[in-house]
Design a protein around this motif. Structure first.
Motif, short mmCIF file in Angstrom:
data_model
loop_
_atom_site.label_atom_id
_atom_site.label_comp_id
_atom_site.label_asym_id
_atom_site.label_seq_id
_atom_site.Cartn_x
_atom_site.Cartn_y
_atom_site.Cartn_z
N ALA A 217 12.41 1.71 -20.21
CA ALA A 217 11.41 1.43 -19.18
C ALA A 217 10.36 2.53 -19.14
N ALA A 218 10.77 3.78 -19.34
CA ALA A 218 9.81 4.89 -19.35
C ALA A 218 8.85 4.78 -20.53
N VAL A 219 9.38 4.47 -21.69
CA VAL A 219 8.53 4.30 -22.88
C VAL A 219 7.49 3.21 -22.64
N ALA A 220 7.95 2.08 -22.14
CA ALA A 220 7.02 0.96 -21.90
C ALA A 220 6.02 1.29 -20.81
N THR A 221 6.46 2.00 -19.78
CA THR A 221 5.56 2.36 -18.68
C THR A 221 4.47 3.30 -19.17
N ILE A 222 4.85 4.35 -19.86
CA ILE A 222 3.86 5.32 -20.34
C ILE A 222 2.88 4.66 -21.29
N ALA B 22 10.14 12.16 -11.78
CA ALA B 22 10.96 10.96 -11.56
C ALA B 22 9.99 9.83 -11.25
N LYS B 23 10.32 9.01 -10.26
CA LYS B 23 9.44 7.98 -9.70
C LYS B 23 8.52 7.32 -10.74
N GLY B 24 7.29 7.84 -10.89
CA GLY B 24 6.30 7.18 -11.72
C GLY B 24 6.57 7.18 -13.20
N VAL B 25 7.57 7.95 -13.67
CA VAL B 25 7.84 7.99 -15.11
C VAL B 25 8.15 6.60 -15.65
N ASN B 26 8.78 5.76 -14.84
CA ASN B 26 8.95 4.36 -15.23
C ASN B 26 8.80 3.43 -14.03
N SER B 27 8.04 3.91 -13.04
CA SER B 27 7.75 3.14 -11.82
C SER B 27 9.00 2.71 -11.07
N GLY B 28 10.09 3.44 -11.29
CA GLY B 28 11.31 3.15 -10.57
C GLY B 28 12.00 1.86 -10.98
N TYR B 29 11.60 1.28 -12.11
CA TYR B 29 12.21 0.02 -12.52
C TYR B 29 13.70 0.19 -12.82
N PHE C 211 0.83 -1.21 0.00
CA PHE C 211 0.00 0.00 0.00
C PHE C 211 0.86 1.26 0.00
N SER C 212 2.18 1.07 -0.14
CA SER C 212 3.12 2.19 -0.16
C SER C 212 3.62 2.48 -1.57
N SER C 213 3.38 1.55 -2.50
CA SER C 213 4.05 1.63 -3.81
C SER C 213 5.54 1.91 -3.62
N GLN C 214 6.13 1.23 -2.63
CA GLN C 214 7.50 1.43 -2.19
C GLN C 214 7.69 2.86 -1.68
N LEU C 215 8.35 3.73 -2.42
CA LEU C 215 8.44 5.13 -2.04
C LEU C 215 7.52 5.95 -2.94
N VAL C 216 6.30 5.44 -3.10
CA VAL C 216 5.27 6.06 -3.94
C VAL C 216 5.80 6.23 -5.36
N ASN C 217 6.40 5.16 -5.87
CA ASN C 217 6.96 5.22 -7.23
C ASN C 217 6.53 4.06 -8.12
N THR C 218 6.18 2.90 -7.55
CA THR C 218 5.79 1.78 -8.41
C THR C 218 4.32 1.97 -8.82
#
Length: 457
Positions: free
Chosen positions: A330-335, A287-294, A63-70
């Motif tokens: 990773a960012a391209v695939a995430t978006i 940062a963070k959510g742009v590629n979920s920190g992968y 419920f944390s999305s780690q550091l609110v990034n995943t």
């Protein structure tokens, strides 16, 4: 995309590997934001979707999305595949060379940013994104001072932590970096004795303009503000505040930097949180959510006017891994996955239909809950010892036996929570299933009975 984890199990080999990793960690790893001796970190041996498994094989809802990034959850197959495919082609290349992953990531991000934020400077994370944004603003304006809010967080590097407005700044702040802090609009704990959101907006903006005037507009190069503050409390700005900040920065020739490191890429139910107010900053950091920190990645989206400053003038800054191919892929695939699977729309839906109503019920039920607030998949539950006085259940900048007990109850119930000071943040992945989300909210409801026992009679 929700991933079925109902049949997942942890093997004895994974548990043994986790134990070995923990042993080596304690022998060799220096952890951030910790006193090293008493810290006993949890080993994570597997992640999938909205779930993680600890070193003992326990399954925990993240419920944390780690550091609110995943934002897209763990191990999203489209992003994992994109990283693997990129690694087979070009693992790394210096930033002065073009690589197709970085170019496509920049195009996709520029399509999503508001207004004319058409150029993207890539960094390794949010702190250096904010540092570079401030550097750009100072060079663009020729002015050195930076305005930043108290109750904010902008990163752990030297300037970013000095711009930060929470207690993590204090140990490193020598007051020589040109940073001036101001009080933000924070309706629940108003610094202006406001009784309505309209009063809070008017008084907070008057305070900000007074600060600008007293500090001298001719000396202020930038104002940096989290669009929705994250680890500082997810206090959503009241109506009219962000528009007012934009008007003041324009009026006084100050570069407005919107820090979207935590609040961006769908977290608040829109691609960027500034979209809630139709505000376009001069610079936007992410940062963070742009590629979920992968793979570590951050950046600055730059307006046309600031880009023109550096068209024929060298920008004195850069990073070895700026636009790293694996991170960019990773960012391209995430978006693309977020678009294809409607994750931003889903975040808005579950925030409005599930999280918001459930937290309202929780607030009405539990005397320890002083306030609930948020939007999308970005919410805070503020715990108090007394609802009338709003005395926090832990002091600002610290914890307490009460908060430790609540955190322990959440973990025992099967949750990996995000807890900061006297708050529990409800920040699950944007693609969490409704079933898992409701299960997590039920865990929170149950754990708050522990908090209720600490409320003053």
């Amino acid at each position: 995309m929700s991933i079925d984890v109902s049949t997942e199990t942890i093997t004895a080999e994974q548990i043994a590997a986790g134990a070995r990793a923990h042993e080596l960690d304690r022998a060799h790893v220096f952890h951030s934001w910790q006193a090293q001796g008493p810290f006993d970190p949890m080993a994570i041996v597997k992640t999938e979707g909205s779930w993680v498994w600890d070193g003992a094989g326990n399954k925990l809802l993240d419920f944390s999305s780690q550091l609110v990034n995943t934002n897209i959850g763990h191990q999203h197959p489209k992003v994992v595949a994109a990283i693997q495919e990129q690694a087979a082609q070009i693992c790394t290349i210096a930033p002065q060379y073009v690589n197709d992953a970085r170019s496509e990531a920049a195009r996709l991000i520029a399509e999503l940013t508001p207004g004319d934020l058409n150029r993207i400077f890539f960094t390794n994370g949010g702190a250096d994104a904010n540092e570079h944004a401030i550097r750009m603003a100072r060079l663009h304006t020729g002015k050195n001072k930076v305005l930043a809010a108290y109750r904010s967080y902008h990163g752990g590097t030297h300037l970013a932590v000095n711009v930060t407005g929470d207690p993590r700044r204090v140990a490193s702040d020598n007051a020589t970096d040109g940073v001036v802090h101001f009080f933000p609009a924070y309706p629940y704990r108003s610094y202006f004795h406001s009784t309505t959101e309209a009063e809070e907006t008017e008084r907070a903006l008057r305070h900000l303009e007074d600060t600008i005037i007293l500090e001298g507009p001719s000396s202020i190069g930038a104002l940096v503000l989290e669009s929705i503050p994250g680890s500082a409390g997810i206090y959503v700005p009241p109506a009219g505040y962000m528009e007012g900040v934009r008007e003041l920065t324009t009026k006084y020739g100050i570069v407005f930097i919107a820090d979207e490191v935590m609040a961006g890429f769908g977290r608040a139910g829109k691609w960027f949180s500034v979209n809630h107010w139709n505000v376009t900053p001069d610079l936007l950091t992410f940062a963070k959510g742009v590629n979920s920190g992968y793979v570590p990645l951050g950046g600055v989206a730059i307006s046309d006017a600031i880009f023109e400053t550096f068209r024929d003038r060298v920008y004195p800054g850069g990073l070895t891994y700026s636009g790293h191919p694996l991170a960019s892929a990773a960012a391209v695939a995430t978006i693309n996955a977020m678009k294809e699977e409607g994750m931003v729309e889903n975040a808005a839906r579950i925030g409005e239909d599930i999280i918001g109503p459930a937290l309202a019920e929780i607030k009405a039920k539990h005397p320890s809950v002083g306030d609930v607030r948020g939007t999308g998949c970005f919410w805070a539950v503020e715990l108090v010892a007394n609802c009338e006085t709003r005395e926090p259940l832990a002091p600002y900048g610290g914890s307490s036996p009460a908060m430790a007990a609540v955190t322990g109850a959440l973990k025992k119930a099967g949750m990996l929570p995000f807890v900061n000071f006297n708050r529990i943040h409800v920040v699950p992945p944007l693609n969490i299933s409704d079933e898992d989300l409701r299960a997590g909210l039920a865990m929170l409801d149950e754990a708050l009975s522990v908090a209720d026992a600490f409320v003053e009679a």
